[in-house]
Design a protein around this motif. Structure first.
Motif, PDB file in Angstrom:
ATOM      1  N   MET A  55     -86.908 -44.102  29.616  1.00 53.42           N
ATOM      2  CA  MET A  55     -88.400 -43.452  29.095  1.00 53.42           C
ATOM      3  C   MET A  55     -89.175 -44.699  28.319  1.00 53.42           C
ATOM      4  SD  MET A  55     -88.592 -40.176  26.865  1.00 53.42           S
ATOM      5  CE  MET A  55     -90.013 -39.643  25.935  1.00 53.42           C
ATOM      6  N   ASN A  56     -90.109 -44.941  28.901  1.00 51.09           N
ATOM      7  CA  ASN A  56     -90.816 -46.344  28.446  1.00 51.09           C
ATOM      8  C   ASN A  56     -92.054 -45.632  27.389  1.00 51.09           C
ATOM      9  OD1 ASN A  56     -91.022 -48.748  27.738  1.00 51.09           O
ATOM     10  ND2 ASN A  56     -91.474 -49.353  30.293  1.00 51.09           N
ATOM     11  N   ILE A  57     -92.771 -44.711  28.049  1.00 48.72           N
ATOM     12  CA  ILE A  57     -94.264 -44.424  27.559  1.00 48.72           C
ATOM     13  C   ILE A  57     -94.045 -44.077  26.140  1.00 48.72           C
ATOM     14  CG2 ILE A  57     -96.387 -42.883  27.892  1.00 48.72           C
ATOM     15  CD1 ILE A  57     -95.247 -43.026  30.684  1.00 48.72           C
ATOM     16  N   ASN A  58     -92.858 -43.346  25.782  1.00 44.32           N
ATOM     17  CA  ASN A  58     -93.006 -42.653  24.550  1.00 44.32           C
ATOM     18  C   ASN A  58     -91.952 -43.435  23.611  1.00 44.32           C
ATOM     19  OD1 ASN A  58     -94.823 -40.694  25.072  1.00 44.32           O
ATOM     20  ND2 ASN A  58     -93.237 -39.359  26.141  1.00 44.32           N
ATOM     21  N   ASP A  59     -91.320 -44.581  23.924  1.00 45.42           N
ATOM     22  CA  ASP A  59     -90.456 -45.210  23.167  1.00 45.42           C
ATOM     23  C   ASP A  59     -91.153 -46.331  22.487  1.00 45.42           C
ATOM     24  OD1 ASP A  59     -88.517 -43.935  24.332  1.00 45.42           O
ATOM     25  OD2 ASP A  59     -87.828 -45.443  25.587  1.00 45.42           O
ATOM     26  N   ASP A  60     -92.432 -46.524  22.723  1.00 47.75           N
ATOM     27  CA  ASP A  60     -92.952 -47.734  22.112  1.00 47.75           C
ATOM     28  C   ASP A  60     -94.091 -47.592  21.237  1.00 47.75           C
ATOM     29  OD1 ASP A  60     -94.790 -46.566  23.702  1.00 47.75           O
ATOM     30  OD2 ASP A  60     -95.213 -48.247  25.183  1.00 47.75           O
ATOM     31  N   ASP A  74     -81.882 -48.583  18.045  1.00 45.92           N
ATOM     32  CA  ASP A  74     -83.065 -47.607  17.545  1.00 45.92           C
ATOM     33  C   ASP A  74     -83.961 -48.171  18.406  1.00 45.92           C
ATOM     34  OD1 ASP A  74     -85.033 -46.188  16.683  1.00 45.92           O
ATOM     35  OD2 ASP A  74     -84.297 -46.501  14.168  1.00 45.92           O
ATOM     36  N   ASP A  75     -84.650 -47.386  19.580  1.00 50.10           N
ATOM     37  CA  ASP A  75     -85.470 -47.848  20.420  1.00 50.10           C
ATOM     38  C   ASP A  75     -86.816 -47.651  19.888  1.00 50.10           C
ATOM     39  OD1 ASP A  75     -87.213 -48.715  22.369  1.00 50.10           O
ATOM     40  OD2 ASP A  75     -86.352 -47.320  24.066  1.00 50.10           O
ATOM     41  N   GLU A  76     -87.485 -48.583  19.292  1.00 49.97           N
ATOM     42  CA  GLU A  76     -88.735 -48.659  18.771  1.00 49.97           C
ATOM     43  C   GLU A  76     -89.273 -49.902  18.457  1.00 49.97           C
ATOM     44  OE1 GLU A  76     -90.407 -44.808  17.368  1.00 49.97           O
ATOM     45  OE2 GLU A  76     -91.819 -45.948  15.868  1.00 49.97           O
ATOM     46  N   ASP A 130     -86.965 -55.988  18.978  1.00 51.70           N
ATOM     47  CA  ASP A 130     -88.005 -55.521  20.293  1.00 51.70           C
ATOM     48  C   ASP A 130     -87.249 -54.331  20.910  1.00 51.70           C
ATOM     49  OD1 ASP A 130     -89.527 -57.628  19.372  1.00 51.70           O
ATOM     50  OD2 ASP A 130     -89.275 -59.112  21.065  1.00 51.70           O
ATOM     51  N   ARG A 131     -87.479 -53.253  20.481  1.00 52.79           N
ATOM     52  CA  ARG A 131     -86.871 -52.280  21.042  1.00 52.79           C
ATOM     53  C   ARG A 131     -85.568 -52.106  21.661  1.00 52.79           C
ATOM     54  NH1 ARG A 131     -90.969 -49.921  25.378  1.00 52.79           N
ATOM     55  NH2 ARG A 131     -89.393 -48.312  25.193  1.00 52.79           N
ATOM     56  N   PRO A 132     -84.572 -52.211  20.797  1.00 53.81           N
ATOM     57  CA  PRO A 132     -83.077 -52.205  21.100  1.00 53.81           C
ATOM     58  C   PRO A 132     -82.610 -50.940  21.905  1.00 53.81           C
ATOM     59  CG  PRO A 132     -83.103 -52.520  18.722  1.00 53.81           C
ATOM     60  CD  PRO A 132     -84.393 -51.961  19.161  1.00 53.81           C
ATOM     61  N   GLU A 133     -82.041 -51.386  23.310  1.00 55.63           N
ATOM     62  CA  GLU A 133     -82.002 -50.199  24.125  1.00 55.63           C
ATOM     63  C   GLU A 133     -80.301 -50.149  24.126  1.00 55.63           C
ATOM     64  OE1 GLU A 133     -84.112 -48.035  26.086  1.00 55.63           O
ATOM     65  OE2 GLU A 133     -85.980 -49.148  26.350  1.00 55.63           O
ATOM     66  N   TRP A 134     -79.637 -50.269  25.317  1.00 54.74           N
ATOM     67  CA  TRP A 134     -78.152 -49.939  25.349  1.00 54.74           C
ATOM     68  C   TRP A 134     -77.594 -51.251  25.000  1.00 54.74           C
ATOM     69  CZ3 TRP A 134     -75.600 -47.039  29.464  1.00 54.74           C
ATOM     70  CH2 TRP A 134     -76.252 -45.710  29.843  1.00 54.74           C
ATOM     71  N   PRO A 137     -85.338 -54.785  30.822  1.00 54.03           N
ATOM     72  CA  PRO A 137     -83.880 -54.390  30.830  1.00 54.03           C
ATOM     73  C   PRO A 137     -83.741 -53.372  29.811  1.00 54.03           C
ATOM     74  CG  PRO A 137     -84.220 -56.721  29.364  1.00 54.03           C
ATOM     75  CD  PRO A 137     -85.421 -56.333  30.074  1.00 54.03           C
ATOM     76  N   ASP A 138     -82.722 -52.499  30.291  1.00 60.16           N
ATOM     77  CA  ASP A 138     -82.799 -51.066  29.391  1.00 60.16           C
ATOM     78  C   ASP A 138     -81.557 -50.605  29.619  1.00 60.16           C
ATOM     79  OD1 ASP A 138     -82.796 -48.493  28.403  1.00 60.16           O
ATOM     80  OD2 ASP A 138     -84.684 -48.087  29.409  1.00 60.16           O
ATOM     81  N   GLY A 139     -80.832 -49.974  30.828  1.00 60.07           N
ATOM     82  CA  GLY A 139     -79.599 -49.629  30.657  1.00 60.07           C
ATOM     83  C   GLY A 139     -78.646 -50.993  30.943  1.00 60.07           C
ATOM     84  N   THR A 192     -83.473 -51.370  34.795  1.00 53.12           N
ATOM     85  CA  THR A 192     -84.835 -51.637  34.217  1.00 53.12           C
ATOM     86  C   THR A 192     -85.533 -50.456  34.062  1.00 53.12           C
ATOM     87  OG1 THR A 192     -85.744 -52.078  36.409  1.00 53.12           O
ATOM     88  CG2 THR A 192     -84.844 -53.982  35.601  1.00 53.12           C
ATOM     89  N   ASP A 193     -86.659 -50.618  33.216  1.00 52.58           N
ATOM     90  CA  ASP A 193     -87.424 -49.392  32.806  1.00 52.58           C
ATOM     91  C   ASP A 193     -88.704 -50.036  32.564  1.00 52.58           C
ATOM     92  OD1 ASP A 193     -88.828 -47.243  32.006  1.00 52.58           O
ATOM     93  OD2 ASP A 193     -87.893 -47.153  30.166  1.00 52.58           O
ATOM     94  N   GLY A 194     -89.659 -50.118  33.409  1.00 51.97           N
ATOM     95  CA  GLY A 194     -91.033 -50.785  33.081  1.00 51.97           C
ATOM     96  C   GLY A 194     -91.627 -51.430  34.413  1.00 51.97           C
ATOM     97  N   ASP A 231     -90.348 -44.382  39.202  1.00 51.62           N
ATOM     98  CA  ASP A 231     -88.953 -44.125  38.320  1.00 51.62           C
ATOM     99  C   ASP A 231     -88.641 -45.122  37.579  1.00 51.62           C
ATOM    100  OD1 ASP A 231     -87.734 -46.031  39.973  1.00 51.62           O
ATOM    101  OD2 ASP A 231     -86.177 -44.538  40.677  1.00 51.62           O
ATOM    102  N   GLU A 232     -87.326 -44.656  36.985  1.00 53.40           N
ATOM    103  CA  GLU A 232     -86.579 -45.734  36.059  1.00 53.40           C
ATOM    104  C   GLU A 232     -85.387 -45.431  36.511  1.00 53.40           C
ATOM    105  OE1 GLU A 232     -87.341 -44.262  32.178  1.00 53.40           O
ATOM    106  OE2 GLU A 232     -85.682 -45.245  31.255  1.00 53.40           O
ATOM    107  N   ILE A 233     -84.480 -46.586  36.409  1.00 56.63           N
ATOM    108  CA  ILE A 233     -83.082 -46.382  36.568  1.00 56.63           C
ATOM    109  C   ILE A 233     -82.304 -46.282  35.477  1.00 56.63           C
ATOM    110  CG2 ILE A 233     -80.997 -47.623  38.001  1.00 56.63           C
ATOM    111  CD1 ILE A 233     -83.421 -46.881  39.653  1.00 56.63           C
TER     112      ILE A 233
HETATM  113 CA    CA Z   1     -86.727 -47.842  28.184  1.00 57.16          CA
END
Ligand code: CA
Ligand code: FEO
Ligand code: CA
Length: 621
Positions: free
Chosen positions: A1-6, A353-355, A435-439, A512-514, A527-529, A563-565
């Motif tokens: 989810m990209n739009i609402n994470d940022d 913490d993804d923000e 910078d937005r920590p994901e997985w 990069p995300d997952g 990827t997500d973006g 989509d996003e994977i």
């Molecule tokens: Ca993301």
């Protein structure tokens, strides 16, 4: 989810990772290859391997891959766009468990019709927003097990076919589309996987499922209310424990709350979590007081906003067990919770913490997990939470978030308060703004990898800096002292996404995300973006033993338009992998009808993609 994470809610004066990196990178230019020396001994194994020092069938150098880790033919850039997925010619895929599939016979499935009336049964159907997941096999089986899978989010346009709910029934459908599913999966003799309908294990946990709390915040005023605690929301990435349970992580919970009369009782600390009078536009608060920030101060649902933002433990093998929100791991926008056994049998949980400008955390259990469980204690209830500070010289420290740390204690009155407002505690501790920590994934040599998906607000990046521009994200790695339990670490950059992006370069990827590092050292990157060169979002494979600008990064799979994977799970033999396409077409049937036939007019549905090698080999090879 990209739009609402940022969003950005961190206005603390803590240093950004960018400024640390600029100093670190220029220092690295000076020492040229001296990382091992500068960084001490913690990184020795990966630094050695990067120089070709580690040889063997599972650890090839970048120059010799013929029989090495990664041999598949990548998906060409030219084939990675459009309304249907593409996969390497050496692989095949199958679609299972799309949004709306009924868990039981006798319940209708929703199959993408514009008439959404079948979604009245959403709480007995697979949810939307497929994300983190894990496969729990029956007795190490490679053909039968339980898939626990997150349903992160689904906008009203996609789920309800309208921008706002017009009744409490609409709100319930939306809430039931969120949460997790536990599903029994089997592979039949022809090699096809399917959902076992009517399995006693099939279960939905959603926004209205009864849950319980445990850990230090229990009994405090912060989660007090007269209502029964209910639901889990915005379930993003995940973790799993050595005692066989699933961890589902609540990320952008703030978006479901709104204020019906535009006013909101004052608690300025909630703005650090992005709570606002409008939320993300779900409109649940218009019909459900739980999500209404304008509720009276004596409401049954007071403090409801503090009841989200946690790591939630679910036992997939016990359908009657209540999900438990483990408060010792803090309240934040949890991306995932990656658990590893550390020194002395303590469990260590790494969490992003993804923000934009938020932090990386770890939790360390008080004692040996087996001994704690033998005494009837959860290792996830008793322990210490830390936030990471990355120093310019390639070292770092874990900063304790408790009343034991004077820098934190000066601003709080109890550990329960610190754990409820974890982000603010980390601000005061002096953690590094990332910078937005994901997985996060732990490699076989103990290095810990973390995707930092992007941060377009980094104005101080410049062309001379190896990271500039950082709009496309990167992956860092660190190595903790004392087998994950120590308070110091060394760190390095594994890959800068943009560095693989050049004219004519087939390796391009960004955001990069997952992430998953397999036991052989293959690094799976999802990827997500917005990808370059017209590509859809994708999954690639690199090697942890590789480094530098010529790193081999191969595209295994590309998704569908919009989509996003997300999500990675494997069978024990790693010859079957499950991944997801999330929000295909962003719900728009003009972009794609996947997984239904193109041209069918069906609304696209999130679903799980089962991947195997045509020759039956290990996934990623
Ligand atoms: Ca993301
Ligand atoms: Fe749920 Fe940060 O993606
Ligand atoms: Ca994510």
């Amino acid at each position: 989810m990209n739009i609402n994470d940022d969003g950005i809610s961190n206005d603390s004066k803590n240093r950004t990772f960018q400024s640390v990196l600029e100093v670190f990178s220029s220092r690295r230019e000076v020492v040229k290859g001296g990382l091992t020396l500068a960084a001490g001994t913690f990184f020795a194994s990966s630094a050695l391997a990067a120089k070709g020092g580690k040889k063997g069938p599972n650890a090839p150098t970048g120059q010799n891959r013929q029989n090495g880790l990664i041999n598949f033919t990548p998906v060409p850039v030219a084939e990675g766009s459009g309304p249907v997925p593409s996969i390497s010619e050496d692989y095949q895929y199958q679609v299972i468990i799309p949004w709306g599939e009924a868990l039981k016979s006798g319940i209708p499935s929703y199959e993408g019709e514009t008439d959404r009336s079948a979604l009245a049964y959403q709480e007995q159907q697979v949810g939307i927003g497929h994300d983190g997941m894990w496969f729990f096999p029956f007795r190490r089986s490679n053909s039968r097990g339980l898939l626990a899978i997150n349903h992160e989010f689904g906008g009203n346009g996609h789920v309800l076919g309208k921008s706002l709910p017009t009744s409490i029934d609409d709100v319930r459908i939306s809430q039931h589309a969120h949460g997790i599913s536990v599903l029994e999966l089997r592979r039949d003799d022809s090699g096809r996987w399917h959902l076992v309908k009517d399995s006693i294990y099939n279960r939905r946990v959603h926004g209205n499922t009864e849950v319980s709390f445990s850990g230090p915040v229990v009994g405090s005023e912060f989660i007090a209310g007269d209502s029964t605690p209910m639901g889990t929301l915005n379930n993003c990435a995940n973790g799993y424990t050595p005692w066989g349970t699933y961890l589902t992580c609540e990320e952008n919970f703030n978006g479901y709350f709104g204020a019906s009369d535009g006013s909101w009782y004052p608690d300025s600390r909630q703005s650090r979590y992005g709570l606002s009078t409008s939320g993300f536009g779900y409109g649940w608060h218009l019909f459900d007081e739980r999500f209404d920030l304008s509720r009276p101060a004596n409401s049954l649902y007071r403090n409801e906003e503090n009841r989200f933002g946690w790591v939630v433990e679910v036992d997939p093998f016990n359908p009657d067990a209540m999900p438990v929100k483990r408060t010792a791991m803090g309240r934040l926008k949890h991306e995932g919770a990656t658990l590893v056994e550390g020194h002395g049998g303590r469990v260590v949980v790494y969490m992003g913490d993804d923000e934009r400008f938020d932090y990386i955390y770890k939790f360390v259990s008080e004692g040996n997990w087996k001994a704690m469980r033998a005494q009837g204690m959860s290792p996830l209830d008793h322990g210490t939470l830390y936030a990471a500070r990355f120093n310019d010289d390639g070292t770092g420290e874990w900063l304790e978030l408790s009343m034991n740390n004077p820098a934190v204690a000066a601003h709080f009155t109890s550990d329960a308060e610190i754990l409820t407002f974890t982000r603010i505690a980390a601000d005061h501790a002096g953690a590094t703004k990332m910078d937005r920590p994901e997985w996060i994934s732990v490699a076989p040599n103990g290095d810990v990898y973390c995707t930092l998906t992007n941060n377009s607000r980094r104005t101080e990046a410049d062309a001379a800096n190896p990271l500039a521009p950082n709009a496309d994200g990167h992956i860092i790695r660190w190595h903790d002292s004392e087998r994950h339990t120590g308070l110091d670490f060394v760190w390095d950059i594994f890959i800068i996404a943009e560095s693989t992006h050049a004219e004519g370069d087939e390796r391009t990827f960004s955001d990069p995300d997952g992430l998953w590092v397999d036991p052989d050292g293959r690094v799976f990157i999802q990827t997500d973006g917005g990808q370059k060169k017209g590509l859809n979002n994708q999954m690639l494979v690199a090697s942890m033993y590789d480094s530098g600008d010529n790193m081999d990064v191969r595209r295994l799979f590309t998704g569908v338009s919009g989509d996003e994977i997300t999500g990675i799970a494997v069978t024990p033999d790693r010859r079957t992998m499950f991944i997801n396409t999330q929000h295909p077409g962003n719900g728009n049937p003009d972009l794609t009808n996947f997984p239904a036939e193109q041209g069918s007019g069906r609304i696209p549905r999130d679903c799980t993609i089962v991947i195997s090698r045509k020759d039956g080999g290990i996934i990623g090879s």
